[in-house]
Every structure is written in structure tokens, then in C-alpha cells.
Design a protein around this motif. Structure first.
Motif, short mmCIF file in Angstrom:
data_model
loop_
_atom_site.label_atom_id
_atom_site.label_comp_id
_atom_site.label_asym_id
_atom_site.label_seq_id
_atom_site.Cartn_x
_atom_site.Cartn_y
_atom_site.Cartn_z
N HIS B 73 6.03 -9.70 20.94
CA HIS B 73 5.11 -8.83 21.69
C HIS B 73 3.84 -9.56 22.12
CE1 HIS B 73 7.71 -5.36 20.86
NE2 HIS B 73 7.90 -5.97 19.71
N VAL B 74 4.01 -10.79 22.65
CA VAL B 74 2.85 -11.54 23.11
C VAL B 74 2.97 -11.95 24.59
CG1 VAL B 74 2.12 -12.46 20.88
CG2 VAL B 74 3.87 -13.67 22.18
N LEU B 103 9.44 -1.06 26.28
CA LEU B 103 8.02 -1.43 26.26
C LEU B 103 7.37 -1.00 27.57
CD1 LEU B 103 8.58 -5.11 25.03
CD2 LEU B 103 8.10 -3.11 23.60
N GLY B 104 6.09 -1.22 27.66
CA GLY B 104 5.41 -0.97 28.93
C GLY B 104 4.06 -0.31 28.78
N GLY B 109 -4.75 -2.07 23.32
CA GLY B 109 -4.15 -3.40 23.20
C GLY B 109 -2.97 -3.45 22.24
N PHE B 110 -2.77 -2.40 21.44
CA PHE B 110 -1.62 -2.36 20.52
C PHE B 110 -0.42 -1.79 21.29
CE2 PHE B 110 -5.34 -1.89 17.68
CZ PHE B 110 -5.19 -3.08 16.97
N ARG B 111 0.62 -2.56 21.36
CA ARG B 111 1.76 -2.15 22.20
C ARG B 111 2.51 -0.97 21.60
NH1 ARG B 111 4.12 -7.59 25.03
NH2 ARG B 111 2.08 -8.41 25.58
N ILE B 112 2.91 -0.06 22.48
CA ILE B 112 3.71 1.09 22.05
C ILE B 112 5.18 0.72 22.28
CG2 ILE B 112 4.22 3.52 22.50
CD1 ILE B 112 1.26 3.71 23.58
#
Lengths: 216, 401
Positions: B73-74, B103-104, B109-112
Motif C-alpha cells: 500500500h505504498v 482500493l481507491g 492518508g490511511f488507505r481504506i
């Protein structure tokens, strides 16, 4: 006890030095007398097993000092020879007591704390035993250097110019101490000097102009 | 008094010089230690995050980008793939299990991540508080997100923390917070795959990306695949790449490639650290040489008192070893503290390295200590030999006596 025969030493950039034969017995008080540069210190080094001569032999109790292995010779020197230097040379990082104990530590002999206490008391240094050399007077440092030299009760006590920089009274005091300590440990005393004030203390004078003179 | 205690007393008698030597050695070792610890920590972290994921499948694009975006996730995802492609792959005899990820969106900034419960199980997630997601738009927060049970928020479209395309009418609700895992999971917000798809099936009114969102509603971003046999790790990607419009990549292979590409920078830093250590060795050599020159008469006295040349050499060598050893120990401790601080304060390292791991002893420390001692010994070798060869008679003749 000690016999040095036909000794000659060639040092780098210096003329070959030939020395008269030397014979030292128990209780002898021998002075090596001569001007600066005549080789007094060099002869002391040869006797102490520190400088292998180019020719000649040094026997200690009939045993050739230079036939020993280097390690055995170091051990022999540590246990049988006590040395007092002109400029004292106590190690500045160590206390007075540690400096005296070094003689036992380096020679690998047992470290008798009682013997150190006895010497410190006898030489009036007991109260200053934990001080570093730079906190002591010149006289105290000199006494400590003598204590270190006699700690292992050596059979041979060598001193190089022990009185040269001292006034008459101090020179007398140092010689009293050296003679007394040599007497107590029954060591032969060999002093290299050009100081004629102290000649009366010796039983044998060896002039390093190759002439040997003995006195009663 | 032996060689060791003589060396210690010599060190104590020169406090400034000694502490400078120790400081220089410590600086070099600290730099190397921090670098190696962090590098090892990052590699271990990447390995932990990718453990059990043999192949990643996603939309055509860069395989490295696919791995970075879907596993770590980077990076930005390569695109999306249809759910029916996932179902087709599920029936491939080489495939043991599939975990889909959608993803999306992000929150601060924390990915869901929209996924299935197996994703949490895969990382061995445990709950610090609350429970797993059950209803639509329930979510579970990773340990580093700062969210707590009961919090609710709207996701932001895209992966940038400062994006302004907010999904206002669909709030997520946190039902559980996970314990730290030392994996990428710590900085993710996990929700059901259906929640992410639902969000895009009913876009906000006036959303310019509405058409695109409708497509996403039937898609996933990537598939994390576990294969049945080791050989399939190689053959499955080849098969997928040749016969479908998807791309398959092996995380271990891609990360090895990445590590190789980054190797130059790492080597440069390591060279800098080694340079520091070499410089400290020279400083130690210079200090010992000058100390030897000042102590030559002291060493002469020791020889006269019966010390062997080996004892003299041992005294000087012990001094070098003590100074270098102290520097190495201080440097290792400093390196650990540095690595800890960096791991705790550099946000991109969150979920990759666990700061507390740097508060423990590592095998690397032993090697660094050995290297420090060997350097000290090498620096002390010349002065020690010189001490052993001290010309006592010459010293006596020149004025020791």
C-alpha cells in the motif's frame, strides 16, 4: 655472585666501549666511576641483562645471563635485580603503592602486601601511599623508587646517578637509604656515578678508564 | 597490575584523548548499526507483510507497482479487474486461495481496503478493542491509524491525504481497533469488499466520477493469491500473463528486484559508515602512537622491572581494544536508539518496522562488536609492536636513568 668478563659494546653511531672485568660478591658496595659518556649506564644495562654485549660474558651464580632465553632473562632480572634510576620514573598514572607493587607484578612474584606496608612505613611513606607521584616531593618519590627496587629482595641492587642532582645533605640521605636497604636484603650494591662525594660509601671503586682500583 | 589494569590506568590518565577516540569509534559504529538495523528491519517488515502471498494479480501495468500498491500500500494501483476474472481464477487448479482487495479511498492518508475477513486472518490480526466489521460500512482500524471504536468518518476518493473528493453521504463506522502486527495492516482501515463496491455503486450526487464509480462497483483492485505448490509460484504468473488481460507478479521476486535497485544508495551509506569506522581507527592509531611516545619511559621502567616485550605489547593492544570496544558498545547502543527514533518518527516506516524491535539485542550487534574490536586491534598493532621493541638500554643511556 656476579662476574662480567671481557665486556665490549658497540652502540649505533658510537665508538666501541670496552669495559674492565667486574666481580661482585654479596655485601659488596661497588661504584662505577667515570665522566659522562664513558659507558657507565651501558655497563649497568649489560649487567642487568638489558643489553647483550658484542663480546664477553656475564655470569650470575655461574649462570650465563645471556645464555638464558629472553623470557627467562626478564624473569631473572625482575626477581634478582633492583634498579634505581636517576630521574626516578614512577608511573604517573599509578598511586605510590601501585608503583611499588609493580616490581612484584612485573616480575611475577607473589605480592606481599605486608612487605609493601613495611617498606612504606620504614621509608615514611605510609600516609601518602594512595597519592599519585605528582602529589609527592622529589625526596618522597626517590624513597618510593628505592622501595620499588628492593621490594623483591633482589641480590643485586643497581643505581644510576642516584645523587647527581642532589645537594650534599640529600645525597647523603639517599646513600644512607640505598646502603641500608641493600644491607637489609643482603644485596650487592652497584652504583654508576660521576659524583665523587659519595665514594667513601663503597668497598670497591671501578674507574671506567679501564683501571680498577680496590679499597678495603 | 597486569596488562589490562595498566591499559586502564593509561586510559584514565588521558581522559580527553581517550573520550575522543571512543566518540569517533561510537559515531562510525552507530551509523553502521542504525543503517544495518533499519535495512534489516525494513526487509523483515516487507517479508512479514508479504508472507503467505505467493502471487499478486491485477490490471496490466508494472508488476512492481502492482505489488507495492496491493501488498504494501505504498503506490498507486495499476487499475481494476472484473470480479468474473477473479471467479475464473478461483477455479484454476494451481490456486489454493484468493483474497481480493479493493482500493481507491483513504482517510487522513490511511488507505481504506475493501476485502474479505480472510485478509485479517491472514495477518493474524487480534483486536485491541471492539470487534470485526459485520454491517455495510463497518470498518476495522489498524493500530497506527489513531482511530478508536465508535469513530465515524467519510472516505476521501483517491490515495492522497489532502484530497477534496469526499464521499459525504457514506460514512464508515469503526467497530474494532487491531493490536499492532508489525505489518502493513497497522496503517490500514479494513472494511468489507461489498462496502467499497456499494460506495461506488451509489456515488454522491453530482460526483463527476459517477460513471467510473459504477464500473468499480463490479471490480476489485487486486487478488492476493496463495498457490498449491511451490512450482506454481513460477508457472501461474506465466500462465496469467500469457492468457489473460491481467498481470501476475511474485512479491518476493519484485521486492528482490527493488532491493537490488536501491542497493546503490544503501551501499553508499554503508561505505560512509565504514569510512567513519576507518577514520576512528586512524584516530585511535594516532592517539596510541602519541601515548606511546609519551609513555616510552614508563614502558622502559616496566621492562627493567621484569616485564617481557609481550607484556608491553599486550598493554598497548589492551588499550586499543578497550577504547575500540567501548566505542563499539556505545555505538551499538546509539545505533539502536537512532533506529528506534527513526522507526517511531518516520511515518512511511510505520507498519513496516516495529520500533520496539530495536530495543532488543540482534545478532548483528555481536558482529559489530567483533568488527570494532578487530579495528582496535589493527590500529594498536603498530604501536604495540613498537612498544615490544622498545630499546631499553638506549632509553637508559639517553636519560631514563
Amino acid at each position: 655472585m656476579l662476574d662480567a668478563r671481557n665486556i665490549s659494546v658497540a652502540r649505533k653511531n658510537a665508538p666501541l666501549l670496552s669495559f674492565p672485568d667486574l666481580s661482585v660478591e654479596f655485601d659488596d658496595r661497588v661504584v662505577l666511576l667515570g665522566p659522562s659518556g664513558c659507558g657507565k649506564t651501558t655497563l649497568l644495562s649489560v649487567i642487568a641483562g638489558l643489553l647483550r654485549p658484542n663480546s664477553g660474558v656475564v655470569n650470575f651464580h655461574v649462570r650465563d645471563v645471556y645464555a638464558m632465553s629472553p623470557r627467562a632473562r626478564d624473569k631473572w632480572r625482575g626477581r634478582n635485580v633492583g634498579c634505581v634510576f636517576q630521574t626516578l620514573h614512577l608511573l604517573p598514572a599509578l598511586t605510590l603503592r601501585q608503583n611499588i607493587a609493580l616490581a612484584a607484578d612485573m616480575a611475577g612474584t607473589a605480592r606481599y602486601e605486608d612487605r609493601i606496608d613495611e617498606l612504606l612505613a620504614k621509608l615514611d611513606l605510609a600516609e601518602k601511599s594512595h597519592r599519585k607521584p605528582d602529589a609527592l616531593s622529589q625526596g618522597e618519590q626517590q624513597r618510593a623508587a628505592i622501595a620499588r627496587a628492593v621490594l623483591n629482595k633482589p641480590q643485586l641492587l643497581l643505581a644510576d646517578e642516584p645523587t647527581s642532582a642532589l645537594d650534599d645533605a640529600n645525597a647523603e640521605a639517599v646513600m644512607d637509604l640505598l646502603v641500608a636497604q641493600a644491607g637489609e636484603t643482603k644485596a650487592a650494591l652497584v652504583v654508576a656515578t660521576h659524583d665523587t662525594r659519595i665514594l667513601s660509601r663503597f668497598t670497591k671503586i671501578i674507574r671506567l678508564d679501564a683501571r680498577v682500583k680496590e679499597i678495603a | 597490575m597486569n596488562a589490562l589494569s595498566l591499559a586502564l590506568s593509561s586510559i584514565r590518565s588521558r581522559p580527553l584523548q581517550s573520550s575522543l577516540c571512543v566518540t569517533a569509534a561510537a559515531a562510525g559504529v552507530a551509523l553502521l548499526a542504525a543503517l544495518l538495523l533499519l535495512s534489516q528491519g525494513v526487509q523483515d517488515g516487507f517479508r512479514r507483510s508479504a508472507r503467505g502471498i505467493d502471487v499478486v494479480v491485477g490490471a496490466k501495468g508494472s508488476p512492481l507497482q502492482l505489488v507495492l500498491s496491493s501488498v504494501y500500500h505504498v503506490d498507486v494501483p495499476t487499475g481494476n479487474i472484473d470480479m468474473q476474472d477473479m471467479e475464473k481464477l478461483r477455479h484454476n487448479p494451481k490456486v489454493k486461495s484468493i483474497i481480493p482487495v479493493a482500493l481507491g479511498d483513504n482517510y487522513r492518508g490511511f488507505r481504506i481496503v475493501g476485502t474479505v475477513p480472510e485478509y485479517l486472518a491472514h495477518y493474524g490480526a487480534e483486536y485491541a478493542q471492539g470487534k470485526a466489521f459485520a454491517a455495510p460500512f463497518d470498518a476495522v482500524a489498524g493500530a497506527l491509524t489513531g482511530l478508536k471504536t465508535g469513530d465515524s468518518f467519510a472516505g476521501v476518493h483517491g490515495l492522497a491525504a489532502d484530497g477534496d473528493d469526499v464521499h459525504h453521504f457514506h460514512d464508515y463506522k469503526i467497530t474494532g481497533v487491531l493490536k499492532p502486527t508489525g505489518t502493513v495492516l497497522d496503517r490500514l482501515i479494513i472494511t468489507a469488499l461489498g462496502s467499497v463496491q456499494e460506495l461506488h455503486r451509489h456515488p454522491d450526487i453530482g460526483d463527476p466520477d459517477a460513471a467510473e464509480d459504477m464500473e468499480v462497483a463490479h471490480q476489485v483492485t487486486a487478488l492476493l493469491v496463495k498457490v498449491k505448490s511451490p512450482i506454481a509460484t513460477m508457472s501461474l504468473p506465466r500462465e496469467i500473463n500469457a492468457t489473460s488481460n491481467m498481470i501476475a507478479a511474485s512479491p518476493s521476486y519484485e521486492m528482490a528486484r527493488l532491493s537490488q535497485s536501491l542497493g546503490f544508495g544503501r551501499d553508499l551509506l554503508a561505505a560512509l559508515g565504514i569510512g567513519f569506522v576507518a577514520l576512528s581507527a586512524l584516530m585511535l592509531l594516532s592517539s596510541l602512537a602519541s601515548s606511546l611516545s609519551a609513555r616510552r619511559y614508563d614502558l622502559g621502567v616496566l621492562r627493567v622491572l621484569g616485564a617481557s616485550p609481550e607484556t608491553l605489547a599486550g598493554t598497548v593492544a589492551a588499550e586499543g581494544l578497550i577504547l575500540a570496544g567501548a566505542g563499539a558498545v556505545a555505538g551499538i547502543a546509539l545505533g539502536h536508539a537512532l533506529a528506534y527514533e527513526m522507526a517511531a518518527n518516520i511515518s512511511s516506516l510505520g507498519g513496516v518496522v516495529t520500533p520496539s524491535a530495536f530495543l532488543q539485542f540482534h545478532t548483528l550487534d555481536g558482529w559489530l562488536l567483533l568488527m570494532g574490536l578487530a579495528t582496535g586491534l589493527a590500529a594498536a598493532a603498530i604501536p604495540a609492536l613498537s612498544a615490544a621493541r622498545t630499546d631499553i638500554a638506549g632509553l637508559l643511556a639517553r636519560g631514563l636513568a
